[in-house]
Design a protein around this motif. Structure first.
Motif, PDB file in Angstrom:
ATOM      1  N   VAL A   7     -22.495  -0.839 -14.529  1.00  0.00           N
ATOM      2  CA  VAL A   7     -22.314  -1.351 -13.168  1.00  0.00           C
ATOM      3  C   VAL A   7     -22.762  -0.415 -12.055  1.00  0.00           C
ATOM      4  O   VAL A   7     -22.954  -0.856 -10.925  1.00  0.00           O
ATOM      5  N   SER A   8     -22.940   0.880 -12.341  1.00  0.00           N
ATOM      6  CA  SER A   8     -23.211   1.824 -11.261  1.00  0.00           C
ATOM      7  C   SER A   8     -24.465   2.661 -11.519  1.00  0.00           C
ATOM      8  O   SER A   8     -24.507   3.463 -12.456  1.00  0.00           O
ATOM      9  N   ALA A  45     -12.283  -5.631  -9.741  1.00  0.00           N
ATOM     10  CA  ALA A  45     -12.415  -4.361  -9.022  1.00  0.00           C
ATOM     11  C   ALA A  45     -13.475  -4.482  -7.943  1.00  0.00           C
ATOM     12  O   ALA A  45     -14.631  -4.753  -8.233  1.00  0.00           O
ATOM     13  N   LYS A  46     -13.085  -4.242  -6.714  1.00  0.00           N
ATOM     14  CA  LYS A  46     -14.047  -4.331  -5.607  1.00  0.00           C
ATOM     15  C   LYS A  46     -15.006  -3.140  -5.636  1.00  0.00           C
ATOM     16  O   LYS A  46     -16.165  -3.267  -5.312  1.00  0.00           O
ATOM     17  N   THR A  47     -14.481  -1.989  -6.018  1.00  0.00           N
ATOM     18  CA  THR A  47     -15.323  -0.794  -6.071  1.00  0.00           C
ATOM     19  C   THR A  47     -15.065  -0.067  -7.381  1.00  0.00           C
ATOM     20  O   THR A  47     -13.964  -0.094  -7.917  1.00  0.00           O
ATOM     21  N   TYR A  84     -14.306   9.654  -9.902  1.00  0.00           N
ATOM     22  CA  TYR A  84     -13.213   9.705 -10.871  1.00  0.00           C
ATOM     23  C   TYR A  84     -13.735   9.447 -12.286  1.00  0.00           C
ATOM     24  O   TYR A  84     -13.382  10.152 -13.231  1.00  0.00           O
ATOM     25  N   ALA A  85     -14.591   8.455 -12.418  1.00  0.00           N
ATOM     26  CA  ALA A  85     -15.145   8.114 -13.730  1.00  0.00           C
ATOM     27  C   ALA A  85     -16.003   9.252 -14.279  1.00  0.00           C
ATOM     28  O   ALA A  85     -15.949   9.554 -15.480  1.00  0.00           O
TER      29      ALA A  85
END
Length: 159
Positions: A32-33, A109-111, A116-117
């Motif tokens: 996702v990121s 989850a919006k963000t 943290y991940a």
């Protein structure tokens, strides 16, 4: 102190069980990121993943990123559909279930907290790396292979 009539029992050393949620979170981040995927690559070691499907999905994400310079996001489903015929039945079911579950998580989850991940991923890789070297060291010591044990220690690099 042991009583004289009792035999000494050997202690069994068990490896701690790593929480699979950490691996799921790493793979989710890779899907996702774009930032997470870009920043995880320098420390990523695919052999550390313990979930059977994690290495496969991570490889898909890396390949996609190298080609398009973004995280696959929703395209991971298309990648899965295109490549599922080369997976065994068990892995196909695991990947399918995983993708469905993160789809639900991502919608809720919006963000995605990338910092943290990333911190959790780095810590996880360090823990598993140390567990792996510890296991190899135990094997070498039990065989009396001192030179290889010392070599293993001197060649250790923190992820």
């Amino acid at each position: 102190m042991l009583e004289s009539g009792k035999k000494r029992q050997k202690m069994k050393i068990k490896s701690p069980i790593i929480d699979s949620r950490v691996e799921r979170n790493i793979i989710t981040g890779m899907i996702v990121s774009t930032r997470f995927l870009r920043e995880i690559q320098p420390i990523l070691r695919l052999d550390i993943f313990q979930l059977k499907f994690a290495k496969t999905v991570a490889e898909w994400c890396i390949d996609y990123y190298q080609k398009y310079k973004i995280a696959p996001q929703k395209n991971i489903e298309s990648i899965f559909l295109a490549l599922k015929s080369i997976l065994n039945q068990e892995k196909t079911e695991m990947v399918s279930t995983f993708l469905e579950s993160i789809s639900d998580e991502y919608r809720r989850a919006k963000t995605y907290n990338v910092d943290y991940a990333l911190d959790n991923a780095e810590r996880y890789f360090r823990i598993v790396s140390l567990q792996q070297i510890s296991q190899k060291m135990k094997e070498l010591v039990s065989r009396g292979d001192v030179e290889e044990g010392e070599k293993l220690c001197s060649n250790y690099r923190r992820p």
